[in-house]
Design a protein around this motif. Structure first.
Motif, mmCIF file in Angstrom:
data_model
loop_
_atom_site.group_PDB
_atom_site.id
_atom_site.type_symbol
_atom_site.label_atom_id
_atom_site.label_comp_id
_atom_site.label_asym_id
_atom_site.label_seq_id
_atom_site.Cartn_x
_atom_site.Cartn_y
_atom_site.Cartn_z
ATOM 1 N N GLU A 63 0.845 -1.187 0.000
ATOM 2 C CA GLU A 63 0.000 0.000 0.000
ATOM 3 C C GLU A 63 0.882 1.239 0.000
ATOM 4 N N VAL A 64 0.550 2.201 -0.862
ATOM 5 C CA VAL A 64 1.328 3.429 -0.949
ATOM 6 C C VAL A 64 0.510 4.564 -0.334
ATOM 7 N N ILE A 65 1.044 5.160 0.724
ATOM 8 C CA ILE A 65 0.308 6.185 1.464
ATOM 9 C C ILE A 65 1.044 7.509 1.365
ATOM 10 N N VAL A 66 0.354 8.554 0.921
ATOM 11 C CA VAL A 66 0.979 9.882 0.913
ATOM 12 C C VAL A 66 0.490 10.668 2.133
ATOM 13 N N VAL A 67 1.430 11.304 2.817
ATOM 14 C CA VAL A 67 1.094 12.134 3.981
ATOM 15 C C VAL A 67 1.201 13.592 3.527
ATOM 16 N N THR A 68 0.076 14.284 3.530
ATOM 17 C CA THR A 68 0.047 15.615 2.947
ATOM 18 C C THR A 68 -0.796 16.573 3.779
ATOM 19 N N SER A 69 -0.707 17.881 3.519
ATOM 20 C CA SER A 69 -1.461 18.836 4.334
ATOM 21 C C SER A 69 -1.751 20.163 3.643
ATOM 22 N N LEU A 128 4.366 1.160 11.997
ATOM 23 C CA LEU A 128 4.017 0.015 11.151
ATOM 24 C C LEU A 128 5.165 -0.994 11.118
ATOM 25 N N ALA A 129 6.403 -0.469 11.115
ATOM 26 C CA ALA A 129 7.570 -1.357 11.110
ATOM 27 C C ALA A 129 7.634 -2.151 12.420
ATOM 28 N N SER A 130 7.275 -1.500 13.539
ATOM 29 C CA SER A 130 7.327 -2.203 14.821
ATOM 30 C C SER A 130 6.225 -3.259 14.924
ATOM 31 N N MET A 131 5.234 -3.157 14.016
ATOM 32 C CA MET A 131 4.210 -4.198 13.962
ATOM 33 C C MET A 131 4.649 -5.344 13.044
ATOM 34 N N GLY A 132 5.891 -5.255 12.588
ATOM 35 C CA GLY A 132 6.448 -6.330 11.769
ATOM 36 C C GLY A 132 6.288 -6.154 10.269
ATOM 37 N N LYS A 133 5.767 -4.992 9.858
ATOM 38 C CA LYS A 133 5.581 -4.756 8.424
ATOM 39 C C LYS A 133 6.887 -4.264 7.806
ATOM 40 N N LYS A 134 7.045 -4.528 6.511
ATOM 41 C CA LYS A 134 8.194 -3.978 5.790
ATOM 42 C C LYS A 134 7.785 -2.603 5.263
ATOM 43 N N PRO A 170 14.621 -3.357 11.880
ATOM 44 C CA PRO A 170 15.279 -3.938 10.705
ATOM 45 C C PRO A 170 14.395 -3.940 9.452
ATOM 46 N N SER A 171 13.068 -3.785 9.613
ATOM 47 C CA SER A 171 12.214 -3.820 8.429
ATOM 48 C C SER A 171 11.828 -2.415 7.951
ATOM 49 N N LEU A 172 12.533 -1.388 8.491
ATOM 50 C CA LEU A 172 12.212 -0.007 8.124
ATOM 51 C C LEU A 172 13.374 0.644 7.367
ATOM 52 N N TYR A 173 13.031 1.256 6.234
ATOM 53 C CA TYR A 173 14.049 1.914 5.410
ATOM 54 C C TYR A 173 13.621 3.343 5.104
ATOM 55 N N LEU A 174 14.613 4.200 4.865
ATOM 56 C CA LEU A 174 14.337 5.587 4.469
ATOM 57 C C LEU A 174 15.013 5.875 3.137
ATOM 58 N N MET A 175 14.246 6.481 2.235
ATOM 59 C CA MET A 175 14.878 7.016 1.032
ATOM 60 C C MET A 175 14.892 8.539 1.172
ATOM 61 N N PRO A 176 16.078 9.112 1.416
ATOM 62 C CA PRO A 176 16.137 10.555 1.639
ATOM 63 C C PRO A 176 15.945 11.339 0.342
ATOM 64 N N SER A 177 15.625 12.599 0.526
ATOM 65 C CA SER A 177 15.459 13.481 -0.619
ATOM 66 C C SER A 177 16.795 14.175 -0.904
ATOM 67 N N ALA A 178 16.888 14.841 -2.054
ATOM 68 C CA ALA A 178 18.112 15.594 -2.366
ATOM 69 C C ALA A 178 18.010 16.974 -1.737
ATOM 70 N N GLN A 233 9.011 -4.954 -2.871
ATOM 71 C CA GLN A 233 9.772 -5.320 -1.668
ATOM 72 C C GLN A 233 9.118 -4.924 -0.347
ATOM 73 N N PHE A 234 8.133 -4.024 -0.398
ATOM 74 C CA PHE A 234 7.621 -3.477 0.867
ATOM 75 C C PHE A 234 6.107 -3.645 1.017
ATOM 76 N N ASP A 235 5.672 -3.704 2.293
ATOM 77 C CA ASP A 235 4.240 -3.751 2.585
ATOM 78 C C ASP A 235 3.644 -2.349 2.530
ATOM 79 N N TYR A 236 4.419 -1.384 3.069
ATOM 80 C CA TYR A 236 3.928 -0.004 3.081
ATOM 81 C C TYR A 236 4.998 0.934 2.529
#
Lengths: 89, 263
Positions: free
Chosen positions: B3-9, B27-33, B81-89, B112-115
């Motif tokens: 699932e792809v979730i955008v956080v916006t305001s 979500l990662a602490s709940m075991g999701k990737k 271990p199941s949480l990753y960050l893709m940083p911005s430029a 590769q990911f659940d969320y």
């Protein structure tokens, strides 16, 4: 008199709600509050020809959201006009 | 199914990045990737909130410009271990990326990911368009203030126009004491005005500032905001959780601080 004024003074929560409601109506449809007021006045004039209505508590709104969970997202004009007397004229 | 979730305001400074960091971590602490993507090109912040700013080598724009492989730009979280960050430029601007490229990137990550959580920049320009392009659902963050709600309404309109199926509302920085006094709109006032489903209420909690100072999301810990974010995560994952009564705990603290003020 003073106490009455304090009593009457609207809380800022209410002020914020009222301001937002009016603001969002015009934001949503690109229709200014002045224009809404003009529409309201014209509707009042027309209906007043036939029956007595309560102009103070009438509500006119343009809403873009589908009402009652419907999918329809076409903007529509809601008018809630209380009738005071049906048989005046 | 990912699932792809955008956080916006719309409006800046209402808590998009904090919400992204906490929802992702929860979500990662709940075991999701989970992968968090900072889409705010030129003004990256999610790395600092996550405390991962020292580990950045490659970023989102590098991936899109094929300067590195997708995997090289993914930073593994310190704790989960199941949480990753893709940083911005930080040195490019929003026009460095377009919607098509974002959709392609997001679709690659789906394998590769659940969320996949996209932290959207403020505003409604290119950065916003990029962030929402590949998303399935949206979390709209607002505070109980006139300006933030107005912008949220505009954002909801734009999301509906791009045919988002699920839009949920997060009300941030609510102060129950002010609501009680009649000096702040309540959560139900805000929901009434915006008419989208509510997924969480986060109280105004100084622990959020402390957590950001330390670079550690507070989701799941014993603070009011930590519990509120935990509940949002459960609801995002589809669990029904009752809303917490903030009034009780806050009135308790008001009483305690009242005792101190008297002396």
């Amino acid at each position: 008199m003073r106490l009455k004024q304090i009593f009457r003074k609207k809380k800022s929560r209410e002020i914020a709600k009222d301001r937002l409601k009016i603001l969002l109506i015009s934001d949503r449809v690109n229709c200014s509050p002045e224009m809404m007021e003009m529409i309201k006045n014209d509707i009042t004039k027309v209906i007043s020809k036939y029956m007595k209505i309560d102009t103070d508590s009438m509500v006119i709104q343009i809403s873009k959201k589908g009402n009652k969970g419907g999918d329809n997202k076409v903007p529509s004009l809601y008018a809630n006009i209380p009738i005071l007397d049906l048989h005046t004229k | 199914m990912s699932e792809v979730i955008v956080v916006t305001s719309g409006k800046g400074g209402v808590g998009k990045t904090t919400t992204s960091a906490n929802v992702g971590t929860g979500l990662a602490s709940m075991g999701k990737k989970v992968v968090l993507i900072d889409t705010d090109i030129g003004l990256r912040n999610l790395d600092v909130v996550m405390g991962l700013e020292n580990r950045i080598v490659y970023n989102l724009v590098d991936v899109i410009e094929n300067k590195c492989r997708l995997k090289q730009a993914l930073i593994k979280d310190k704790r989960h271990p199941s949480l990753y960050l893709m940083p911005s430029a930080q040195t490019k601007d929003k026009t460095a990326v377009n919607e098509g490229q974002m959709v392609k990137l997001v679709n690659q990550l789906r394998e590769q990911f659940d969320y996949i959580i996209l932290d959207c920049p403020a505003g409604i320009e290119q950065g916003f368009k990029n962030a929402i392009a590949g998303a399935d659902r949206a979390l709209v963050v607002t505070t109980p203030e006139v300006s933030a709600i107005r912008d949220a309404d505009r954002i909801i309109g734009l999301l509906e126009a791009s045919e988002f199926k699920q839009i949920d509302l997060v009300i941030n920085r609510l102060r129950s004491d002010m609501v009680k006094r009649g000096d702040m709109m309540s959560a139900s006032d805000v929901v009434d005005i915006l008419s989208v489903p509510l997924i969480g209420i986060v109280p105004d909690d100084e622990n959020v500032v402390i957590a950001t100072n330390q670079g550690e999301p507070l989701v799941g810990n014993n603070t009011l905001a930590g519990k509120a974010y935990q509940n949002i995560c459960f609801r995002v994952a589809g669990k029904e959780v009752p809303f917490i009564e903030f009034e009780k705990s806050i009135s308790f603290w008001t009483k305690v601080s009242g005792i101190f003020h008297k002396n």
